[in-house]
Scaffold this motif. Sequence first.
Motif, PDB file in Angstrom:
ATOM      1  N   ILE A  70     -13.302  28.025   1.289  1.00  0.00           N
ATOM      2  CA  ILE A  70     -14.551  27.368   0.949  1.00  0.00           C
ATOM      3  C   ILE A  70     -15.363  28.342   0.113  1.00  0.00           C
ATOM      4  CG2 ILE A  70     -16.668  26.334   1.846  1.00  0.00           C
ATOM      5  CD1 ILE A  70     -14.982  25.767   4.452  1.00  0.00           C
ATOM      6  N   GLU A  71     -15.627  27.976  -1.124  1.00  0.00           N
ATOM      7  CA  GLU A  71     -16.353  28.852  -2.032  1.00  0.00           C
ATOM      8  C   GLU A  71     -17.840  28.519  -2.088  1.00  0.00           C
ATOM      9  OE1 GLU A  71     -13.871  28.083  -5.404  1.00  0.00           O
ATOM     10  OE2 GLU A  71     -12.423  29.611  -4.816  1.00  0.00           O
ATOM     11  N   ALA A  72     -18.189  27.256  -1.894  1.00  0.00           N
ATOM     12  CA  ALA A  72     -19.596  26.855  -1.911  1.00  0.00           C
ATOM     13  C   ALA A  72     -19.770  25.577  -1.103  1.00  0.00           C
ATOM     14  CB  ALA A  72     -20.070  26.627  -3.344  1.00  0.00           C
ATOM     15  N   LEU A  73     -20.813  25.540  -0.296  1.00  0.00           N
ATOM     16  CA  LEU A  73     -21.224  24.346   0.425  1.00  0.00           C
ATOM     17  C   LEU A  73     -22.735  24.276   0.307  1.00  0.00           C
ATOM     18  CD1 LEU A  73     -20.838  21.933   2.360  1.00  0.00           C
ATOM     19  CD2 LEU A  73     -20.939  23.562   4.245  1.00  0.00           C
ATOM     20  N   TRP A  74     -23.234  23.159  -0.202  1.00  0.00           N
ATOM     21  CA  TRP A  74     -24.666  23.021  -0.431  1.00  0.00           C
ATOM     22  C   TRP A  74     -25.119  21.618  -0.085  1.00  0.00           C
ATOM     23  CZ3 TRP A  74     -27.082  19.699  -3.930  1.00  0.00           C
ATOM     24  CH2 TRP A  74     -28.469  19.881  -4.074  1.00  0.00           C
ATOM     25  N   VAL A  75     -26.294  21.522   0.544  1.00  0.00           N
ATOM     26  CA  VAL A  75     -26.956  20.251   0.825  1.00  0.00           C
ATOM     27  C   VAL A  75     -28.405  20.388   0.349  1.00  0.00           C
ATOM     28  CG1 VAL A  75     -27.700  18.636   2.613  1.00  0.00           C
ATOM     29  CG2 VAL A  75     -25.475  19.778   2.827  1.00  0.00           C
ATOM     30  N   ASP A  76     -28.873  19.396  -0.383  1.00  0.00           N
ATOM     31  CA  ASP A  76     -30.258  19.400  -0.841  1.00  0.00           C
ATOM     32  C   ASP A  76     -31.185  19.624   0.347  1.00  0.00           C
ATOM     33  OD1 ASP A  76     -32.903  17.677  -1.360  1.00  0.00           O
ATOM     34  OD2 ASP A  76     -32.108  18.356  -3.294  1.00  0.00           O
ATOM     35  N   GLU A  77     -32.176  20.474   0.153  1.00  0.00           N
ATOM     36  CA  GLU A  77     -33.077  20.833   1.259  1.00  0.00           C
ATOM     37  C   GLU A  77     -33.710  19.623   1.929  1.00  0.00           C
ATOM     38  OE1 GLU A  77     -35.732  24.256   0.960  1.00  0.00           O
ATOM     39  OE2 GLU A  77     -34.654  24.822  -0.866  1.00  0.00           O
ATOM     40  N   SER A  78     -34.038  18.598   1.173  1.00  0.00           N
ATOM     41  CA  SER A  78     -34.692  17.416   1.742  1.00  0.00           C
ATOM     42  C   SER A  78     -33.748  16.585   2.613  1.00  0.00           C
ATOM     43  CB  SER A  78     -35.262  16.534   0.623  1.00  0.00           C
ATOM     44  OG  SER A  78     -34.208  15.940  -0.132  1.00  0.00           O
ATOM     45  N   LEU A  79     -32.454  16.868   2.542  1.00  0.00           N
ATOM     46  CA  LEU A  79     -31.468  16.082   3.283  1.00  0.00           C
ATOM     47  C   LEU A  79     -30.772  16.879   4.383  1.00  0.00           C
ATOM     48  CD1 LEU A  79     -29.932  14.306   0.175  1.00  0.00           C
ATOM     49  CD2 LEU A  79     -31.537  13.333   1.833  1.00  0.00           C
ATOM     50  N   ARG A  80     -31.155  18.130   4.565  1.00  0.00           N
ATOM     51  CA  ARG A  80     -30.514  18.959   5.588  1.00  0.00           C
ATOM     52  C   ARG A  80     -30.832  18.431   6.978  1.00  0.00           C
ATOM     53  NH1 ARG A  80     -31.281  24.733   2.472  1.00  0.00           N
ATOM     54  NH2 ARG A  80     -29.946  24.086   0.756  1.00  0.00           N
ATOM     55  N   GLY A  81     -29.894  18.616   7.895  1.00  0.00           N
ATOM     56  CA  GLY A  81     -30.059  18.159   9.264  1.00  0.00           C
ATOM     57  C   GLY A  81     -29.673  16.709   9.471  1.00  0.00           C
ATOM     58  N   GLN A  82     -29.135  16.059   8.446  1.00  0.00           N
ATOM     59  CA  GLN A  82     -28.746  14.655   8.543  1.00  0.00           C
ATOM     60  C   GLN A  82     -27.241  14.470   8.648  1.00  0.00           C
ATOM     61  OE1 GLN A  82     -30.711  12.155   5.626  1.00  0.00           O
ATOM     62  NE2 GLN A  82     -32.487  13.517   5.578  1.00  0.00           N
ATOM     63  N   GLY A  83     -26.497  15.573   8.733  1.00  0.00           N
ATOM     64  CA  GLY A  83     -25.053  15.479   8.925  1.00  0.00           C
ATOM     65  C   GLY A  83     -24.212  15.501   7.659  1.00  0.00           C
ATOM     66  N   LEU A  84     -24.833  15.683   6.486  1.00  0.00           N
ATOM     67  CA  LEU A  84     -24.051  15.686   5.245  1.00  0.00           C
ATOM     68  C   LEU A  84     -23.117  16.891   5.167  1.00  0.00           C
ATOM     69  CD1 LEU A  84     -26.692  14.472   2.628  1.00  0.00           C
ATOM     70  CD2 LEU A  84     -24.967  13.139   3.850  1.00  0.00           C
ATOM     71  N   GLY A  85     -23.606  18.061   5.582  1.00  0.00           N
ATOM     72  CA  GLY A  85     -22.750  19.251   5.589  1.00  0.00           C
ATOM     73  C   GLY A  85     -21.574  19.068   6.537  1.00  0.00           C
ATOM     74  N   SER A  86     -21.830  18.495   7.692  1.00  0.00           N
ATOM     75  CA  SER A  86     -20.762  18.233   8.661  1.00  0.00           C
ATOM     76  C   SER A  86     -19.748  17.247   8.098  1.00  0.00           C
ATOM     77  CB  SER A  86     -21.348  17.683   9.963  1.00  0.00           C
ATOM     78  OG  SER A  86     -22.162  18.648  10.584  1.00  0.00           O
ATOM     79  N   LEU A  87     -20.242  16.233   7.412  1.00  0.00           N
ATOM     80  CA  LEU A  87     -19.362  15.244   6.793  1.00  0.00           C
ATOM     81  C   LEU A  87     -18.450  15.898   5.760  1.00  0.00           C
ATOM     82  CD1 LEU A  87     -18.685  12.186   6.464  1.00  0.00           C
ATOM     83  CD2 LEU A  87     -20.463  12.135   4.707  1.00  0.00           C
ATOM     84  N   LEU A  88     -19.026  16.759   4.926  1.00  0.00           N
ATOM     85  CA  LEU A  88     -18.237  17.457   3.909  1.00  0.00           C
ATOM     86  C   LEU A  88     -17.208  18.392   4.548  1.00  0.00           C
ATOM     87  CD1 LEU A  88     -21.080  18.247   1.377  1.00  0.00           C
ATOM     88  CD2 LEU A  88     -19.140  16.722   0.969  1.00  0.00           C
ATOM     89  N   MET A  89     -17.619  19.128   5.574  1.00  0.00           N
ATOM     90  CA  MET A  89     -16.694  20.037   6.258  1.00  0.00           C
ATOM     91  C   MET A  89     -15.537  19.272   6.882  1.00  0.00           C
ATOM     92  SD  MET A  89     -17.280  23.256   5.979  1.00  0.00           S
ATOM     93  CE  MET A  89     -16.252  23.804   7.330  1.00  0.00           C
TER      94      MET A  89
END
Length: 154
Positions: A70-89
């Motif tokens: 994994i070289e980069a993982l990013w979620v827009d600050e306004s959307l953090r805590g909504q599970g998008l990072g978990s979904l991508l992982m």
Amino acid sequence: MSQSQPLPTIEITDNPSSARQKALLQSLRHFNANTMGYNDAWPLFLSITDGKDRLQAGLSGRTIYGHLLIEALWVDESLRGQGLGSLLMAEAERIAIERGCYGAQVDTVSFQGQDFYPRFGFVCVGTVENFPPGHTRLFFHKDYRNSSEVPKDN
């Protein structure tokens, strides 16, 4: 070096040409493939966009030598805590396992993901203190063969 050969020239630049960068990486990968007998590098890019094709979150990396890098993982600050990072992982790891990977690696900085990656079963295997100053660089690894952790919702 013999006197009949010219001295090598070292070029120093902040903006190398894409052709030069590509040549460097291809040369290294060719050497590695010859040494190891194979090259299984395969890019991986996942993105989440809104209805107007604006990037909201993304993961960039590759699968290589049986690992997801994994070289980069990013979620827009306004959307953090909504599970998008978990979904991508979860999706990246699913694809990596489908591609035959048996492990994953990521490095991050203490103010970014030190609490995020352990939720997916990653273990910190090394650190570099004061990089960047006042923070710590963290190196995480996950062995899919010995992992039964399921990502938890944010």
